[in-house]
Design a protein around this motif. Structure first.
Motif, mmCIF file in Angstrom:
data_model
loop_
_atom_site.group_PDB
_atom_site.id
_atom_site.type_symbol
_atom_site.label_atom_id
_atom_site.label_comp_id
_atom_site.label_asym_id
_atom_site.label_seq_id
_atom_site.Cartn_x
_atom_site.Cartn_y
_atom_site.Cartn_z
ATOM 1 N N LEU A 71 0.822 -1.210 0.000
ATOM 2 C CA LEU A 71 0.000 0.000 0.000
ATOM 3 C C LEU A 71 0.856 1.260 0.000
ATOM 4 C CD1 LEU A 71 -2.676 -1.084 2.653
ATOM 5 C CD2 LEU A 71 -2.988 -0.912 0.172
ATOM 6 N N SER A 72 0.496 2.203 -0.852
ATOM 7 C CA SER A 72 1.202 3.485 -0.899
ATOM 8 C C SER A 72 0.481 4.560 -0.098
ATOM 9 C CB SER A 72 1.364 3.947 -2.357
ATOM 10 O OG SER A 72 0.100 4.053 -2.997
ATOM 11 N N ASP A 73 -0.806 4.355 0.136
ATOM 12 C CA ASP A 73 -1.607 5.291 0.922
ATOM 13 C C ASP A 73 -1.310 5.050 2.408
ATOM 14 O OD1 ASP A 73 -3.726 6.398 2.485
ATOM 15 O OD2 ASP A 73 -5.058 6.394 0.753
ATOM 16 N N SER A 74 -0.667 6.006 3.074
ATOM 17 C CA SER A 74 -0.236 5.811 4.461
ATOM 18 C C SER A 74 -1.409 5.650 5.416
ATOM 19 C CB SER A 74 0.637 6.983 4.916
ATOM 20 O OG SER A 74 -0.076 8.210 4.822
ATOM 21 N N SER A 75 -2.506 6.349 5.161
ATOM 22 C CA SER A 75 -3.679 6.242 6.024
ATOM 23 C C SER A 75 -4.302 4.854 5.916
ATOM 24 C CB SER A 75 -4.713 7.311 5.646
ATOM 25 O OG SER A 75 -5.881 7.178 6.426
ATOM 26 N N LEU A 76 -4.410 4.362 4.683
ATOM 27 C CA LEU A 76 -4.962 3.028 4.465
ATOM 28 C C LEU A 76 -4.025 1.971 5.031
ATOM 29 C CD1 LEU A 76 -7.308 1.452 3.203
ATOM 30 C CD2 LEU A 76 -6.016 1.391 1.057
ATOM 31 N N ALA A 77 -2.723 2.200 4.883
ATOM 32 C CA ALA A 77 -1.742 1.250 5.396
ATOM 33 C C ALA A 77 -1.817 1.150 6.913
ATOM 34 C CB ALA A 77 -0.339 1.666 4.965
ATOM 35 N N SER A 78 -2.044 2.281 7.572
ATOM 36 C CA SER A 78 -2.159 2.281 9.029
ATOM 37 C C SER A 78 -3.380 1.492 9.477
ATOM 38 C CB SER A 78 -2.256 3.721 9.538
ATOM 39 O OG SER A 78 -2.448 3.754 10.927
ATOM 40 N N ALA A 79 -4.496 1.696 8.779
ATOM 41 C CA ALA A 79 -5.714 0.956 9.098
ATOM 42 C C ALA A 79 -5.525 -0.530 8.817
ATOM 43 C CB ALA A 79 -6.883 1.508 8.291
ATOM 44 N N ALA A 80 -4.873 -0.843 7.707
ATOM 45 C CA ALA A 80 -4.648 -2.239 7.337
ATOM 46 C C ALA A 80 -3.770 -2.938 8.355
ATOM 47 C CB ALA A 80 -4.019 -2.314 5.949
ATOM 48 N N ALA A 81 -2.771 -2.234 8.872
ATOM 49 C CA ALA A 81 -1.869 -2.837 9.847
ATOM 50 C C ALA A 81 -2.619 -3.246 11.112
ATOM 51 C CB ALA A 81 -0.748 -1.861 10.195
ATOM 52 N N ALA A 82 -3.658 -2.496 11.454
ATOM 53 C CA ALA A 82 -4.438 -2.813 12.656
ATOM 54 C C ALA A 82 -5.207 -4.122 12.503
ATOM 55 C CB ALA A 82 -5.402 -1.670 12.960
ATOM 56 N N VAL A 83 -5.507 -4.507 11.259
ATOM 57 C CA VAL A 83 -6.237 -5.750 11.016
ATOM 58 C C VAL A 83 -5.420 -6.951 11.484
ATOM 59 C CG1 VAL A 83 -7.296 -7.212 9.244
ATOM 60 C CG2 VAL A 83 -7.489 -4.730 9.075
ATOM 61 N N ALA A 84 -4.100 -6.832 11.411
ATOM 62 C CA ALA A 84 -3.226 -7.945 11.814
ATOM 63 C C ALA A 84 -3.379 -8.298 13.282
ATOM 64 C CB ALA A 84 -1.773 -7.605 11.498
ATOM 65 N N ASP A 85 -3.860 -7.355 14.088
ATOM 66 C CA ASP A 85 -4.004 -7.600 15.518
ATOM 67 C C ASP A 85 -5.361 -8.190 15.886
ATOM 68 O OD1 ASP A 85 -1.460 -6.657 16.292
ATOM 69 O OD2 ASP A 85 -2.153 -4.586 16.141
ATOM 70 N N VAL A 86 -6.199 -8.433 14.898
ATOM 71 C CA VAL A 86 -7.536 -8.971 15.163
ATOM 72 C C VAL A 86 -7.474 -10.500 15.199
ATOM 73 C CG1 VAL A 86 -9.923 -9.094 14.381
ATOM 74 C CG2 VAL A 86 -8.615 -6.989 14.035
ATOM 75 N N GLY A 87 -8.028 -11.068 16.248
ATOM 76 C CA GLY A 87 -8.072 -12.519 16.351
ATOM 77 C C GLY A 87 -8.884 -13.125 15.219
ATOM 78 N N THR A 88 -8.338 -14.144 14.575
ATOM 79 C CA THR A 88 -8.972 -14.767 13.406
ATOM 80 C C THR A 88 -8.718 -16.270 13.433
ATOM 81 O OG1 THR A 88 -8.449 -12.753 12.148
ATOM 82 C CG2 THR A 88 -9.167 -14.661 10.887
#
Length: 395
Positions: free
Chosen positions: A69-86
């Motif tokens: 991702l080149s969009d820093s705002s989207l990248a920040s939101a996407a990084a938070a997904v990694a912390d979600v239990g799945t």
């Protein structure tokens, strides 16, 4: 028409909503498993004590997606997904090898979610997620799939496990009994599910058997036979102590408590009062209790953040415009609903839109399906980005 009562007998199973509040994700913990053996009390809601673990395999997929991702705002939101239990899908014999690496960073207050998903003739009413085992290979399912998983879990008694048992399987036997593929798979499904329930009945495990969703077994005509089919598996397994109830909306799109329901204005809505998953959990739960089976539920909210996207209730493949839903929490507001959980890893495709592919299913080519889409289980970067952009609540 929104999935008529007769159409529900023919629609393909998913390849396999949320209240406004959710819990804040805690910072990721890297710690050893418990210092002593875990003993889960399946008569209680273990998700009130344990946090669904963010497994390394989904974390790795998300991390790779963020780097693109080149969009820093989207990248920040996407990084938070990694912390979600799945939940981690053990959908082939080879993928059993993922269990031990996934255990490496599970702290004592976390529970590792696994999807047990490899029945012979798997997903008999669809093509996108057909499995590796052929109809009749039930001995192989037991000895090369279930038995090794049992051995592994026994080898890690200090870690807690939550298991979703065979998505789509028994619901298919209720609503797709007229299909030859499901007729051929029926005995293997029943035998295999009972075997899994019986042998995975371990002290550090809590089990939920899949029950489709409100638009599947929620129809008036399906409630009783659906409950009886699931209860037979529970009874055949010897009524295992570590069995808690059902999973619903796995890889699905139904809202939790949307009222009126998404398809409540359809001409056949009078035949299905389960217009959201909250009603379904309560209504089907009552039928399960009558049938003599534990009836608590976990509900997949991984991709149901946006409603009104499907043209028909049975449309299941890569629904266009979907967003991540409520993050895992035991705060459901309903006693029968143990937790909202992420079972389907958001970003992994439901099925390919390539009409020339062997596993192409027509549902993946529908107008409300995202295209282009790769094979089931394969990462779809653009779809993942849309799930973030449309997430409700947002990241």
């Amino acid at each position: 028409m929104k999935l008529t009562q007769s159409a529900v007998l023919a629609f393909a199973a998913s390849a396999l909503a949320a209240p406004s509040s959710t819990t804040q994700q805690e910072p990721r913990k890297v710690a050893a498993a418990c210092s002593s053996a875990v003993s889960l009390d399946a008569s209680t809601n273990v998700f009130k004590k344990y946090t669904l673990h963010a497994n390394k395999f989904y974390r790795d997929e998300v991390t790779a997606a963020v780097s693109a991702l080149s969009d820093s705002s989207l990248a920040s939101a996407a990084a938070a997904v990694a912390d979600v239990g799945t939940f981690l899908w053990i959908d082939t014999i080879a993928n059993i090898a993922k269990i031990e690496p996934a255990l490496a960073d599970v702290p004592c207050d976390h529970i590792l979610g696994l999807v047990i998903y490899d029945l012979p003739g798997r997903d008999c009413a669809a093509k996108a997620s057909n499995g590796e085992l052929k109809v009749g290979e039930i001995s192989k399912y037991k000895s090369q799939y279930i038995d090794p998983i049992v051995k592994l879990i026994k080898a890690y008694p200090n870690t807690a496990f939550a298991l979703v048992i065979e998505p789509d399987s028994l619901p298919n036997l209720v609503t797709n009994a007229d299909k030859d593929t499901c007729k051929q798979s029926a005995s293997g499904y029943r035998d295999g599910v009972a075997y899994a329930l019986k042998n995975l009945n371990l002290p550090n495990v809590v089990m939920y058997i899949d029950a489709g969703h409100g638009g599947w077994l929620g129809w008036d005509a399906n409630l009783k036979p659906g409950a009886q089919e699931l209860a037979k598996a529970y009874t055949s397994a010897g009524k295992p102590k570590q069995f808690r109830g059902i999973s619903t909306n796995v890889a699905g799109w139904n809202a939790w408590d949307l009222s009126p329901g998404e398809f409540s204005t359809a001409s056949d809505a009078k035949y299905n009062k389960c217009q959201n998953e909250k009603i379904y959990v309560t209504t089907f739960g009552a039928a399960l209790k009558t049938a003599g089976m534990p009836n608590h539920a976990i509900v997949d909210t991984g991709r149901n953040g946006v409603t009104g996207l499907r043209k028909e209730w049975g449309d299941w493949c890569n629904v266009h415009g979907a967003g991540f839903g409520v993050r895992p929490t035991a705060d459901t507001g309903t006693e029968l609903a143990d937790a909202f959980v992420w079972i389907k890893p958001g970003g992994e495709s439901d099925g390919t839109s390539d009409t020339s592919a062997n596993r192409y299913d027509s549902f993946c080519g529908k107008d409300d399906a995202f295209k282009p889409a790769p094979e089931a289980g394969t990462w779809n970067q653009v779809y993942f980005e849309d799930l973030i952009k449309n997430a409700n609540p947002s990241f």
